[in-house]
Write an enzyme that holds these catalytic residues in place. Structure first.
Site, mmCIF file in Angstrom:
data_model
loop_
_atom_site.group_PDB
_atom_site.id
_atom_site.type_symbol
_atom_site.label_atom_id
_atom_site.label_comp_id
_atom_site.label_asym_id
_atom_site.label_seq_id
_atom_site.Cartn_x
_atom_site.Cartn_y
_atom_site.Cartn_z
ATOM 1 N N PHE A 41 31.543 21.210 6.353
ATOM 2 C CA PHE A 41 31.456 21.601 7.768
ATOM 3 C C PHE A 41 30.232 22.452 8.076
ATOM 4 O O PHE A 41 29.848 22.585 9.234
ATOM 5 C CB PHE A 41 32.715 22.385 8.191
ATOM 6 C CG PHE A 41 32.695 23.825 7.751
ATOM 7 C CD1 PHE A 41 32.005 24.793 8.485
ATOM 8 C CD2 PHE A 41 33.335 24.226 6.584
ATOM 9 C CE1 PHE A 41 31.965 26.122 8.066
ATOM 10 C CE2 PHE A 41 33.303 25.550 6.162
ATOM 11 C CZ PHE A 41 32.606 26.503 6.908
ATOM 12 N N LYS A 84 31.362 9.908 5.578
ATOM 13 C CA LYS A 84 32.530 10.657 6.065
ATOM 14 C C LYS A 84 32.105 12.096 6.336
ATOM 15 O O LYS A 84 31.976 12.903 5.425
ATOM 16 C CB LYS A 84 33.677 10.647 5.047
ATOM 17 C CG LYS A 84 34.975 11.137 5.693
ATOM 18 C CD LYS A 84 35.980 11.667 4.728
ATOM 19 C CE LYS A 84 35.799 13.125 4.414
ATOM 20 N NZ LYS A 84 35.888 14.064 5.540
ATOM 21 N N GLU A 136 34.058 32.669 -3.974
ATOM 22 C CA GLU A 136 33.142 32.496 -2.847
ATOM 23 C C GLU A 136 33.899 32.873 -1.574
ATOM 24 O O GLU A 136 34.968 32.331 -1.308
ATOM 25 C CB GLU A 136 32.701 31.032 -2.782
ATOM 26 C CG GLU A 136 31.688 30.749 -1.700
ATOM 27 C CD GLU A 136 31.281 29.273 -1.651
ATOM 28 O OE1 GLU A 136 32.111 28.412 -1.999
ATOM 29 O OE2 GLU A 136 30.148 29.002 -1.248
ATOM 30 N N ALA A 183 30.738 14.970 3.463
ATOM 31 C CA ALA A 183 29.972 16.164 3.834
ATOM 32 C C ALA A 183 30.882 17.347 4.188
ATOM 33 O O ALA A 183 32.019 17.155 4.597
ATOM 34 C CB ALA A 183 29.059 15.826 5.022
ATOM 35 N N CYS A 205 25.698 27.643 1.880
ATOM 36 C CA CYS A 205 25.860 27.616 0.424
ATOM 37 C C CYS A 205 24.769 28.440 -0.239
ATOM 38 O O CYS A 205 24.895 28.848 -1.375
ATOM 39 C CB CYS A 205 25.822 26.193 -0.094
ATOM 40 S SG CYS A 205 24.221 25.444 0.081
ATOM 41 N N GLU A 210 35.847 16.608 8.843
ATOM 42 C CA GLU A 210 36.737 16.375 9.990
ATOM 43 C C GLU A 210 36.650 17.509 11.015
ATOM 44 O O GLU A 210 37.061 17.365 12.148
ATOM 45 C CB GLU A 210 38.182 16.193 9.506
ATOM 46 C CG GLU A 210 38.828 17.417 8.845
ATOM 47 C CD GLU A 210 38.372 17.640 7.398
ATOM 48 O OE1 GLU A 210 37.479 16.905 6.921
ATOM 49 O OE2 GLU A 210 38.899 18.571 6.750
#
Ligand code: NAD
Length: 437
Positions: free
Chosen positions: A107, A131, A322, A105, A239, A134
């Site tokens: 953030f 996962k 982006e 995934a 997004c 982090e």
């Protein structure tokens, strides 16, 4: 990481054989526990990610809706039957879980995006290795604990933390059958290629450059408010942020009012009352507009104020890449056809919107824009979970999308059973060597 996969493997047989009604009950309890803990989940998101508390609650809420939808698994997972294909013969299909599945995934939605992944997979009978990013692990850890509290047996959902090495481990591990990824193109293309090469199913939702096409017949006040909210909400780190405006014809004159509305937004720490934009997840250098936002009490924070770049051309870096910050780039077009050409020449095809009061214009745009999600007078058209989150061109790899019926298809495989039960004795008297017809 090996221990986590082993736990998924060990628990798969019992979890997949548990009755579907039992799994449904666990997820019915789970959705209630998420509701009960919504504020705490939002607090963790704001603490780690920076978005405003109200926006963080929306993050949890949109994930919760996927869990609620997953509770209708008893309808969603129905197979098909065709009786009496030939004498005494019926054919039917089952949808069966794959085994161990994994999710990676980003953030920007610490609750919603993990909730696109493991609830859909697990309600179908898969066990899951998750996962989180982090940078924002807190919400996923609490979501996992709540699933345990809802009754999911130990070992059915396992969380690993890390970045590149953890990702490569997932792509290479032979026991993992499917990978769901959401994040940037750099990581997503790597994961799609490496995972596919290793024979896994991969769905990869990636970057975006979403265009809002503003027609001169649109409701001006409504459109400008929607545009500003969708460009700068969550500091542009969505997004589906509407990061590009294409002003068509006389709508080109609306730019000064757009700038005035953006200027009024309040930049502050996400947990401060009245904040419209929180800080970015990491420090950004603002190359084209040096406005220097200082937020009282948070002088060292990573704040960037709303920024608008006018007169942008398609060959400029700020348009091609982006930005993922509170930056709206504005292009101009003379006609709807020109606007459609701009949208379709951009490499990304995640989301787009058209603002108009003309039905024929809206219909034409909906059909011709090569983009996964299209909004008509809706700036951020993220589909509800009974539909699927799609994406076209550089924004998606794979062929089966996240959540909705597509999500169920991604996390299950078909088994087709053909059976014959004859009432009277019709024993074959010689081998049937000819292809049955
Ligand atoms: P990211 O790609 O940096 O990180 C996503 C995940 O991939 C993280 O778990 C991270 O640990 C891992 N990762 C990062 N770099 C990697 C690499 N080089 N190799 C292997 N793994 C790597 O993305 P992010 O910055 O967390 O999220 C923002 C991006 O996600 C934006 O591009 C945004 O458009 C995209 N996004 C897309 C959707 C969608 O549905 N299309 C939704 C949300 C976010």
């Amino acid at each position: 990481m090996e221990a986590a996969v082993s736990a998924c493997q060990r628990t798969f047989p019992a979890w997949s054989e548990l009755s579907i009604l039992n799994r449904q009950q666990i997820f019915l309890r789970y959705q209630q526990l998420i509701k009960d803990n919504l504020k705490e989940l939002a607090r963790l998101i704001t603490l780690e990610q920076g978005k405003t508390l109200a926006d963080a609650e929306g993050d949890v809420f949109r994930g919760l809706q996927v869990v609620e939808h997953a509770c209708s698994v008893t309808s969603l997972m129905l197979g098909e039957t065709l009786p009496s294909l030939t004498k005494d013969m019926d054919t039917y299909t089952f949808r069966l879980p794959l085994g161990v599945c994994a999710g990676i995934a980003p953030f920007n939605f610490p609750a919603m995006i993990p909730l696109w992944m493991f609830p859909m997979a697990m309600v179908c009978g898969n066990t899951y290795l998750m996962k989180p990013s982090e940078r924002v692990p807190g919400a996923t850890m609490l979501l996992a604990r709540l699933l345990q509290d809802a009754g999911a047996p130990d070992g059915t959902l396992n969380i690993i933390h890390g970045q590149h090495e953890a990702v490569t481990f997932i792509c290479d591990h032979p026991a993992i059958r499917a990978i769901s990824f959401v994040g940037s193109n750099q990581a997503g293309e790597y994961i799609y290629e490496r995972g596919s090469r290793n024979g896994k199913r991969v769905q990869s939702n990636m970057g975006a450059k979403n265009h809002g096409v503003v027609m001169p017949d649109a409701n001006k006040e409504n459109t400008l408010n929607q545009l500003v909210g969708a460009a700068f909400g969550a500091a542009g780190q969505r997004c589906m942020a509407l990061s590009t405006a294409v002003l068509v014809g006389e709508a080109k004159d609306w730019l000064p009012e757009l700038v005035a509305k953006a200027k009024k937004l309040r930049v502050n720490a996400g947990d401060q009352p009245g904040a419209d934009l929180g800080p970015l997840i990491k420090g950004a250098s603002l190359l084209l507009d040096g406005r220097d936002v200082k937020v009282k009490g948070f002088e060292n924070g990573n704040f960037v104020g709303p920024t608008i770049l006018g007169n942008v051309k398609a060959n400029m870096t700020c348009y091609k890449e982006e930005i993922f910050g509170p930056v709206l780039v504005v292009l101009e077009a003379d006609t709807l056809d020109d606007a459609i050409e701009i949208v379709n020449e951009n490499p990304y095809g995640n989301g787009t919107a058209i603002f108009t009061t003309n039905g024929a214009t809206a219909r034409k745009y909906t059909h011709l824009a090569d983009v996964g999600q299209v909004g008509v007078n809706v700036p951020i058209p993220v589909p509800l979970p009974m539909f699927s989150f799609t994406g076209s061109r550089a924004s998606f790899r794979g062929d089966t999308n996240f959540y909705g019926k597509q999500g169920i298809h991604f996390y299950t495989q078909l088994k087709t059973v053909t059976s014959q039960w004859k009432e009277e004795d019709a024993t074959l008297t010689s081998p049937a060597v000819v292809m049955p017809t």
